[in-house]
Write an enzyme that holds these catalytic residues in place. Structure first.
Site, PDB file in Angstrom:
ATOM      1  N   ASP A   1       0.835  -1.206   0.000  1.00 29.01           N
ATOM      2  CA  ASP A   1       0.000   0.000   0.000  1.00 29.01           C
ATOM      3  C   ASP A   1       0.871   1.259   0.000  1.00 29.01           C
ATOM      4  O   ASP A   1       2.021   1.225   0.436  1.00 29.01           O
ATOM      5  CB  ASP A   1      -0.917  -0.032   1.243  1.00 29.01           C
TER       6      ASP A   1
ATOM      7  N   HIS B   1       2.643   3.159  -8.814  1.00 28.24           N
ATOM      8  CA  HIS B   1       2.501   1.725  -9.118  1.00 28.24           C
ATOM      9  C   HIS B   1       3.721   1.247  -9.903  1.00 28.24           C
ATOM     10  O   HIS B   1       4.274   0.176  -9.637  1.00 28.24           O
ATOM     11  CB  HIS B   1       1.237   1.465  -9.939  1.00 28.24           C
TER      12      HIS B   1
ATOM     13  N   LEU C   1      10.641 -20.656  -3.887  1.00 25.39           N
ATOM     14  CA  LEU C   1       9.554 -19.835  -3.338  1.00 25.39           C
ATOM     15  C   LEU C   1       8.259 -19.973  -4.152  1.00 25.39           C
ATOM     16  O   LEU C   1       8.279 -19.885  -5.380  1.00 25.39           O
ATOM     17  CB  LEU C   1       9.997 -18.361  -3.350  1.00 25.39           C
TER      18      LEU C   1
HETATM   19  C1  IPE Z   1      -5.470  -2.970  -0.383  1.00 28.62           C
HETATM   20  O1  IPE Z   1      -5.104  -1.661  -0.588  1.00 28.62           O
HETATM   21  C2  IPE Z   1      -5.511  -3.719  -1.682  1.00 28.62           C
HETATM   22  C3  IPE Z   1      -4.221  -3.942  -2.304  1.00 28.62           C
HETATM   23  C4  IPE Z   1      -3.048  -3.740  -1.752  1.00 28.62           C
HETATM   24  C5  IPE Z   1      -4.284  -4.490  -3.632  1.00 28.62           C
HETATM   25  P1  IPE Z   1      -6.191  -0.517  -0.790  1.00 28.62           P
HETATM   26  O2  IPE Z   1      -5.461   0.770  -0.710  1.00 28.62           O
HETATM   27  O3  IPE Z   1      -6.990  -0.780  -1.994  1.00 28.62           O
HETATM   28  O4  IPE Z   1      -7.136  -0.746   0.483  1.00 28.62           O
HETATM   29  P2  IPE Z   1      -7.980   0.236   1.356  1.00 28.62           P
HETATM   30  O5  IPE Z   1      -8.916   0.920   0.424  1.00 28.62           O
HETATM   31  O6  IPE Z   1      -6.999   1.157   1.987  1.00 28.62           O
HETATM   32  O7  IPE Z   1      -8.640  -0.644   2.374  1.00 28.62           O
HETATM   33  C1  IPE Z   2      -1.381   0.206  -3.353  1.00 27.02           C
HETATM   34  O1  IPE Z   2      -1.248   1.571  -3.361  1.00 27.02           O
HETATM   35  C2  IPE Z   2      -1.600  -0.373  -4.731  1.00 27.02           C
HETATM   36  C3  IPE Z   2      -2.939  -0.942  -4.928  1.00 27.02           C
HETATM   37  C4  IPE Z   2      -3.879  -0.970  -4.041  1.00 27.02           C
HETATM   38  C5  IPE Z   2      -3.229  -1.522  -6.215  1.00 27.02           C
HETATM   39  P1  IPE Z   2      -2.486   2.556  -3.381  1.00 27.02           P
HETATM   40  O2  IPE Z   2      -2.788   2.879  -4.812  1.00 27.02           O
HETATM   41  O3  IPE Z   2      -3.601   2.028  -2.582  1.00 27.02           O
HETATM   42  O4  IPE Z   2      -1.840   3.837  -2.691  1.00 27.02           O
HETATM   43  P2  IPE Z   2      -2.535   4.856  -1.692  1.00 27.02           P
HETATM   44  O5  IPE Z   2      -3.167   4.063  -0.589  1.00 27.02           O
HETATM   45  O6  IPE Z   2      -3.543   5.620  -2.498  1.00 27.02           O
HETATM   46  O7  IPE Z   2      -1.401   5.706  -1.212  1.00 27.02           O
HETATM   47 MG    MG Z   3      -4.201   2.275  -0.619  1.00 29.04          MG
END
Ligand code: IPE
Ligand code: IPE
Ligand code: MG
Length: 243
Positions: free
Chosen positions: A17, A34, A128
């Protein structure tokens, strides 16, 4: 007695995240976060392979993530395929066995074809086990297992009294996958976000403020040390009659 340094997780799960925040801090579009997360993925795979970890599950795209802006969704979907294309050779060199974990419906065919190819090519590897949780939801996985059990009973292939925890586990997406013993979430959020609900029952949770694109070997090894210390404390206090 097991040496403390021998205590290592069997199955690590990572909720990756903070990509969006990483990009925003730099005045970049979210997709740049990303994009830069790919190096963190590869580093996590290398470190786990090196440490002899049996399984690594990476939460790459949740069933809820379809609600994101169309352009971001398209980027994430294509990126999963691009990473497999670019990194298949390195997975082979590391002995990594890769699998897609999640529902197939909704994922474009050309992406699924790459998931399938990478799974097939890496299947003989014995290192792994790398799970890419894409279009994945923990409740959906348990629901799918429950539906499969109900169908087996309905078709007369199973008796109601045969249903127990082990029977349900055998109907999860990867039946032989062990429980997650170490869950890492980056970017400081303390949520499970519908990640592998069945497998997380007994997991140690490590939350780090580090944003995913900045996550490196030292952060993963620190989480593994923390795991070792917690498990040593737990094992050490078990059976001594004290709380
Ligand atoms: C969780 O992250 C899903 C992934 C890492 C793919 P999100 O950023 O989507 O989750 P929430 O919205 O904070 O719960
Ligand atoms: C995690 O980073 C990637 C996915 C959930 C696919 P986010 O895109 O959720 O990044 P934040 O939470 O907005 O910083
Ligand atoms: Mg996120």
């Amino acid at each position: 007695m097991r040496e403390m340094r021998d205590i290592k997780p069997v199955h690590i799960g990572i909720i990756m995240d903070g990509n969006g925040r990483w990009a925003k801090m730099r005045g970049l579009p979210r997709i740049e976060g990303h994009r830069c997360g790919e190096e963190s993925i590869m580093e996590a795979v290398r470190v786990c392979a090196e440490h002899g970890i049996r399984a690594l599950s990476l939460f790459a795209f949740s069933t809820e993530n379809w609600d994101r802006p169309e352009e971001e969704v398209r980027f994430l979907v294509n990126m999963s395929r691009d990473i497999l294309q670019r990194r298949l050779e390195e997975f082979m060199a590391l002995g990594v066995r890769m699998r897609h974990v999640g529902r197939r419906d909704g994922i474009p065919d050309n992406i699924l074809a790459w998931f399938d190819l990478a799974a097939e090519v890496t299947a003989p590897n014995r290192g792994l086990n790398l799970n890419i949780n894409f279009n994945y939801g923990g409740r959906r996985e348990i629901l799918d297992a429950a539906l499969a059990l109900a169908a087996a009973v309905g078709e007369g292939n199973m008796r109601l009294t045969d249903i127990d925890g082990e029977a349900l586990r055998r109907h999860l997406y990867v039946p032989e996958l062990p429980d997650i013993d170490l869950l890492i979430r980056t970017a400081g959020e303390r949520r499970i976000s519908n990640f592998m609900l069945w497998h997380l029952a007994d997991a140690e949770i490590v939350v780090t403020p580090v944003l995913w694109p900045d996550f490196r070997r030292e952060h993963l090894e620190k989480a593994m040390r923390e795991f070792r210390e917690r498990r040593a404390r737990r094992d050490g206090s078990a059976g001594d009659g004290l709380d």
